[in-house]
Design an enzyme around this catalytic site. Sequence first.
Site, short mmCIF file in Angstrom:
data_model
loop_
_atom_site.label_atom_id
_atom_site.label_comp_id
_atom_site.label_asym_id
_atom_site.label_seq_id
_atom_site.Cartn_x
_atom_site.Cartn_y
_atom_site.Cartn_z
N LYS A 19 36.95 50.27 42.46
CA LYS A 19 37.86 50.61 43.56
C LYS A 19 37.14 51.46 44.59
O LYS A 19 36.18 52.16 44.26
CB LYS A 19 39.05 51.43 43.01
CG LYS A 19 40.04 50.64 42.19
CD LYS A 19 41.18 51.53 41.73
CE LYS A 19 42.18 50.76 40.88
NZ LYS A 19 42.92 49.72 41.61
N ARG A 23 47.28 43.99 32.92
CA ARG A 23 47.80 42.80 32.25
C ARG A 23 46.98 42.46 31.01
O ARG A 23 47.48 41.84 30.08
CB ARG A 23 47.85 41.63 33.24
CG ARG A 23 46.52 41.24 33.82
CD ARG A 23 46.65 40.41 35.11
NE ARG A 23 46.92 41.24 36.29
CZ ARG A 23 47.11 40.75 37.50
NH1 ARG A 23 47.06 39.44 37.72
NH2 ARG A 23 47.33 41.56 38.52
N1 BES Z 1 46.61 50.18 38.61
C1 BES Z 1 46.37 49.18 39.59
C2 BES Z 1 47.59 48.91 40.48
C3 BES Z 1 47.91 49.94 41.51
C4 BES Z 1 47.13 50.09 42.64
C5 BES Z 1 49.04 50.71 41.38
C6 BES Z 1 47.46 51.02 43.59
C7 BES Z 1 49.39 51.63 42.35
C8 BES Z 1 48.59 51.78 43.46
C9 BES Z 1 46.00 47.88 38.91
O1 BES Z 1 45.26 48.02 37.75
C10 BES Z 1 45.16 47.12 39.87
O2 BES Z 1 44.10 47.57 40.18
N2 BES Z 1 45.68 45.99 40.32
C11 BES Z 1 45.00 45.18 41.28
C12 BES Z 1 45.17 43.75 40.86
C13 BES Z 1 44.33 42.79 41.66
C14 BES Z 1 42.87 42.98 41.33
C15 BES Z 1 44.78 41.39 41.32
C16 BES Z 1 45.61 45.42 42.67
O3 BES Z 1 46.83 45.57 42.74
O4 BES Z 1 44.87 45.53 43.60
MN MN Z 2 43.19 48.10 38.13
#
Ligand code: BES
Ligand code: MN
Length: 492
Positions: A277, A351
Amino acid sequence: MDIKVSATAPAKQTNATLVVPLHKKISGVCADINKRCDNAISRAVKRGDAKAEHASALMLFELKKVASDRVMLVGAAEPNKSSRAQFRTYCETIATTLKDSGSSLAIIHLEKSVLVKNVDTAWHVQTLAQTLVQSQYTFDLHSAKKSPAPTLKKCIIVVPKSETRASAKAAAQGVAIANGQALARDLGNLAPNICTPVYLANKAKALAKTNSKMTTKILTEAQMKKLGMGAFLSVSQGSRQEARLICMEYRGTDSKKKPTVLLGKGVTFDTGGISIKPSAAMDEMKFDMCGAASVFGAMKAISELSPKCNVIGVVAAAENMPDGNASRPGDVVTTMSGQTVEILNTDAEGRLVLCDSLSYVERYKPAAVIDVATLTGACVVALGKVSSAIMSNDSELADTLYEAGQTTGDLAWELPLWDEYQSQLDSNFADMGNIGGSPAGAITAGCFLSRFANNYKWAHLDIAGVAWLGGAAKGATGRPVPLLMEYVLSNA
Ligand code: BES
Ligand code: MN
Ligand code: ZN
């Protein structure tokens, strides 16, 4: 804080605040006080000091012929016209005004005129009690300087005599839910170097000690490996922190009654892994275990209330780190269900820990499984920080959860899990990919999970928007503990 229910206000009061509603047309207890005090309240209204505007408050001090040191006039909407949301803000005004006062005791008159039409007194008492306790939350677990003990020690809620029994139960529920929410907030707010999967496992053991009907089962990585949880373990393999699958089993009634399973995503820190990230606000990914925290919060409230139901709280705890041993985009893993997954993005890790956990909980033969997860940024785009998303394979369950959101103000809204979305998960190299592209990102995450929840009624709550606040108010909210408890208690 001690919260009591009574049909009469106590006569002898030290350092107390009497809380009464103020309508445009002065009525009820407010009218009594006004009469006794030579129309002091009417004059305050006339001068413009006291406003009968909804959820405004004015404190009057040392009124002659009133035993309490203070009288708090709380502006209330037209008599008998209040909505649930208005009653909630009414309670918030009482809670914050009391907190800012020097009062140690509050006597709160819950007059008929402020009640929501066709809603029982118990709901009002529960909401008020929960708001009062919740307003005293502070987080100081990492500070040398601890927050001072709250001044307000006791609240007496005055209700009609016929309502005292139901109200006492409701008050206890409100307090327990607020205590559960406070635990959820504490766990969410804790630093990720402290709040690790093993720390959460120890918390579960400690929680189970508080109620003889609760036991824990904690699976190590070695045990998960034996079960074939290849997706779950692929998330923790790049971390120095060992993963844990934490099961808190509460059996409050006949063992023949099928349990409700609450399953929380407990990613104690989500760097994204190799699909790392951006660094801005990455600290907030310590909140990626807030689904787990809400399961802990619900189990704490359950432990306090000992309701007559069976509930299994399960937490999928892991840390998502980049490392020489971390999983790579392109890796294929085999899940406990036998289905294979191509990890196209290591940041879609929630997931992966949940899918194997969904297979694992089949052994409980659940009446329903509700998973709770900060799963997708797309959910925040869709519903903002107002509402959780509900996705389900059972429309009745989805409706029940929606209603629980309406009742508690812990709002949730259903998104469709139509088959038309499933093909976005197609992979050229495995049974499915772990991402579905950017369109409908919250839904395709739900579609992914649905493939592991075929054998029971299941709902998924994406709480990515509601679990915490950013900015100056940065911190965990303890949502959706109220919604989960509404669901659990309605089955008891
Ligand atoms: N924990 C994150 C989701 C998230 C991001 C929650 C920002 C709250 C604020 C999750 O693990 C994630 O990174 N999801 C990705 C999925 C994508 C790679 C398909 C996302 O939402 O960007
Ligand atoms: Mn994530
Ligand atoms: Zn995550």
